[in-house]
Scaffold this active site. Structure first.
Site, PDB file in Angstrom:
ATOM      1  N   ASP A 114       0.904  -1.144   0.000  1.00 13.78           N
ATOM      2  CA  ASP A 114       0.000   0.000   0.000  1.00 13.78           C
ATOM      3  C   ASP A 114       0.947   1.198   0.000  1.00 13.78           C
ATOM      4  O   ASP A 114       1.624   1.444   1.001  1.00 13.78           O
ATOM      5  CB  ASP A 114      -0.873   0.018   1.254  1.00 13.78           C
ATOM      6  CG  ASP A 114      -1.809   1.219   1.260  1.00 13.78           C
ATOM      7  OD1 ASP A 114      -1.406   2.286   0.756  1.00 13.78           O
ATOM      8  OD2 ASP A 114      -2.935   1.110   1.770  1.00 13.78           O
ATOM      9  N   HIS A 115       1.012   1.901  -1.105  1.00 15.91           N
ATOM     10  CA  HIS A 115       2.086   2.889  -1.219  1.00 15.91           C
ATOM     11  C   HIS A 115       1.968   4.010  -0.175  1.00 15.91           C
ATOM     12  O   HIS A 115       2.937   4.699   0.099  1.00 15.91           O
ATOM     13  CB  HIS A 115       2.216   3.425  -2.651  1.00 15.91           C
ATOM     14  CG  HIS A 115       1.174   4.433  -3.031  1.00 15.91           C
ATOM     15  ND1 HIS A 115      -0.093   4.082  -3.424  1.00 15.91           N
ATOM     16  CD2 HIS A 115       1.202   5.771  -3.093  1.00 15.91           C
ATOM     17  CE1 HIS A 115      -0.774   5.163  -3.702  1.00 15.91           C
ATOM     18  NE2 HIS A 115      -0.015   6.221  -3.515  1.00 15.91           N
ATOM     19  N   HIS A 161      -5.833   2.958   1.602  1.00  9.11           N
ATOM     20  CA  HIS A 161      -5.136   4.137   2.118  1.00  9.11           C
ATOM     21  C   HIS A 161      -5.802   4.749   3.363  1.00  9.11           C
ATOM     22  O   HIS A 161      -5.138   5.041   4.352  1.00  9.11           O
ATOM     23  CB  HIS A 161      -5.019   5.205   1.032  1.00  9.11           C
ATOM     24  CG  HIS A 161      -4.503   4.669  -0.277  1.00  9.11           C
ATOM     25  ND1 HIS A 161      -3.538   3.699  -0.346  1.00  9.11           N
ATOM     26  CD2 HIS A 161      -4.810   4.967  -1.566  1.00  9.11           C
ATOM     27  CE1 HIS A 161      -3.277   3.432  -1.620  1.00  9.11           C
ATOM     28  NE2 HIS A 161      -4.039   4.177  -2.375  1.00  9.11           N
TER      29      HIS A 161
END
Ligand code: BG6
Length: 510
Positions: free
Chosen positions: A196-197, A259
């Protein structure tokens, strides 16, 4: 004092990963060109890649090594945090890049890939430590993983074999669970790195340092002192060319499941006893399990779903985007009021919102403290009773603000709200914040899974999103509303907060 250009400040003591081969599936796609290879290039500039390494691109397109290298060079030049000149080592970096055309579902391609990897490893004296990266459309994850298993490529023959899985990880709890099961048939959980960046973003990691590296905030980080929390992930971009994917996903799956839930857990989890992937993720899972999604009548009052639509046709309209159903009901904006059923957070509302085609790109987390129990000073300016507020500005201007009251100089005891501000750039320099993918690729090579999602974390997060999504699909949600592109979203989101006398805060924009 702002530093002069210093791309990697304070790297003393950072370990370099052991020699390894990185194999990127989907190497002809956008993510590889815009993010993955530029991030690897920046790591190489900082001398953070292994002493011996190979990067092998694999995809359907028929490219030669040279074609692949020139595409990647253009990607680094256009999207890299560190440009070609700043780093000055492109030719050396490019000599590590190779490419093999493959058919994703064809076992023969994987036998070719195994032979290709072994030949290069032998030539360059790289031991068989391998990191596979799935940067393909998600429908290809299972076929690739199965073929890797069949050809023995998933087996650990050196010090490690790992696989990084991009998002989206499933489209609901059932499909995410199924994907976890299929991955586990071939890879052990400790080999799997679900990305999950947002967790790679420095400012997101800093939420943990802020909470657990300072003694003064934790004692008040609870229901006794905090009135509510807001998490806003607002984007100015519209869905652009991603209409086909987006119309099947919508904002809950695209942004909230990953996010926003990550941000929520970082703000609310209990302190882990050590910086350790298992302990950290245990705490995150505990808090996710305690999140109570709106149910029954609350689905109508505590959720908002909306779509962007230009009233006069001079801005974008979601239903007219390429790949989008002209009658689509898919929300491009959502706002939620959630509660966490545990001792620390009982009764504290968490307001989350995210949407596309809004006024600006802003990501911020606002901790709104309670009002003072008794106000002594009545000669105040209109905002004088504004309670303390701590805002984490995650992007684009990274830093934080603390709002508090001060005396207005002069006669009487007039008070006013002021901000105490800290910005990263002013201490560490303008270009000091690495790209999220730099950190995550480095950690995957080092074998540190702290900033990656575990199977149970992903599933608990889907449980929350599914409950809302399914209630909406059963018609229990509020009506879909519309908002003008370029605004801060639909009035319904303001109404949701106004019901309890609150309003959205935007602390990180001027
Ligand atoms: C992605 C979503 O995961 O995150 C996109 O699929 C979104 O729709 C993007 O635009 C936002 O990421 P960032 O780093 O620009 O905030």
């Amino acid at each position: 004092m702002p530093t002069e250009f210093e791309p990697f400040p304070h790297l003393d003591g950072i370990r370099k990963p052991p020699p390894a081969t990185i194999v990127i599936f989907g190497a002809s796609g956008d993510l590889t060109r815009r993010k993955l290879v530029p991030a690897l290039h920046s790591l190489a500039c900082a001398d953070l890649l292994p002493d011996r390494f190979l990067i092998i691109g694999a995809a359907r397109s028929k490219l030669s090594d040279d074609d692949f290298r020139s595409r990647m060079k253009e990607g680094v030049a256009s999207f890299g945090r560190l440009g070609l000149e700043e780093c000055g080592a492109w030719d050396d970096f490019a000599s590590h890049l190779h490419y093999l055309p493959i058919q994703y579902d064809d076992p023969a391609s994987y036998r070719d890939l195994a032979a290709f990897i072994e030949k290069l490893e032998a030539q360059h004296e790289v031991p068989p430590n391998r990191l596979f990266y799935l940067s393909t459309p998600p429908t290809l994850y299972v076929p690739i993983v199965e073929r890797l298993g069949e050809t023995g490529l998933a087996r650990c023959v050196g010090d490690f074999t790992r696989i990084v899985v991009e998002k989206p990880f499933g489209r609901d709890l059932e499909s995410a669970h199924e994907l976890n099961e299929r991955l586990h048939e071939v890879f052990g959980e400790d080999q799997i790195y679900r990305i999950d960046h947002y967790l790679g973003k420095e400012t997101v990691q800093n939420i943990m340092v802020f909470r657990f590296g300072n003694a003064i905030f934790e004692p008040i980080w609870n229901r006794r002192y905090i009135d509510h929390v807001q998490i806003s992930v607002l984007e100015d971009v519209d869905v652009g060319r991603r209409g086909g994917y987006y119309d099947q996903a919508g904002v809950l799956r695209d942004m909230f499941q990953n996010h926003l839930m990550q941000l929520l857990t970082l703000v609310t989890m209990e302190p882990p006893t050590a910086w350790d992937a298992t302990l950290l993720r245990d705490e995150k899972v505990k808090v996710l399990r305690a999140v109570r999604p709106p149910q029954g009548a609350a689905v109508r009052t505590n959720t908002v779903r909306a779509q962007y639509r230009s009233a006069h046709g001079d801005g974008p309209t979601y239903r007219k985007e390429p790949g989008v159903d002209p009658k689509s009901e898919t929300p491009t904006y959502a706002a939620l009021e959630l509660y966490i059923d545990n001792w620390r957070w009982q009764g504290v509302p968490f307001y989350l919102r995210s949407g596309k085609a809004l006024a600006r790109k802003v990501t911020e987390v606002v901790i709104q403290f309670k009002e003072v129990p008794h106000l002594l000073f009545d000669e105040h300016t209109p905002d004088a009773v504004a309670p303390n507020q701590l805002s984490f500005c995650l992007q684009p201007d990274e830093g934080f603000h603390l709002r508090f009251q001060t005396k207005v100089p002069g006669a009487g005891m007039r008070t006013r709200s002021v901000q105490m501000t800290y910005m990263f750039a002013s201490t560490f320099g303008e270009k000091a914040l690495p790209e999220a993918y730099e950190r995550l690729l480095l950690d995957a090579l080092l074998g540190d899974a702290s900033l990656f999602s575990r199977a149970d974390g992903i599933e608990f997060s889907w449980r929350i999103i599914d409950a809302i999504q399914q209630a909406w699909e059963r018609g229990e949600g509020p009506p879909l509303t519309f908002y003008e592109p370029g605004t801060w979203g639909p009035p319904a989101a303001d109404v949701m907060l106004a019901a309890s006398g609150r309003e959205w805060s935007l602390s990180c924009v001027d």
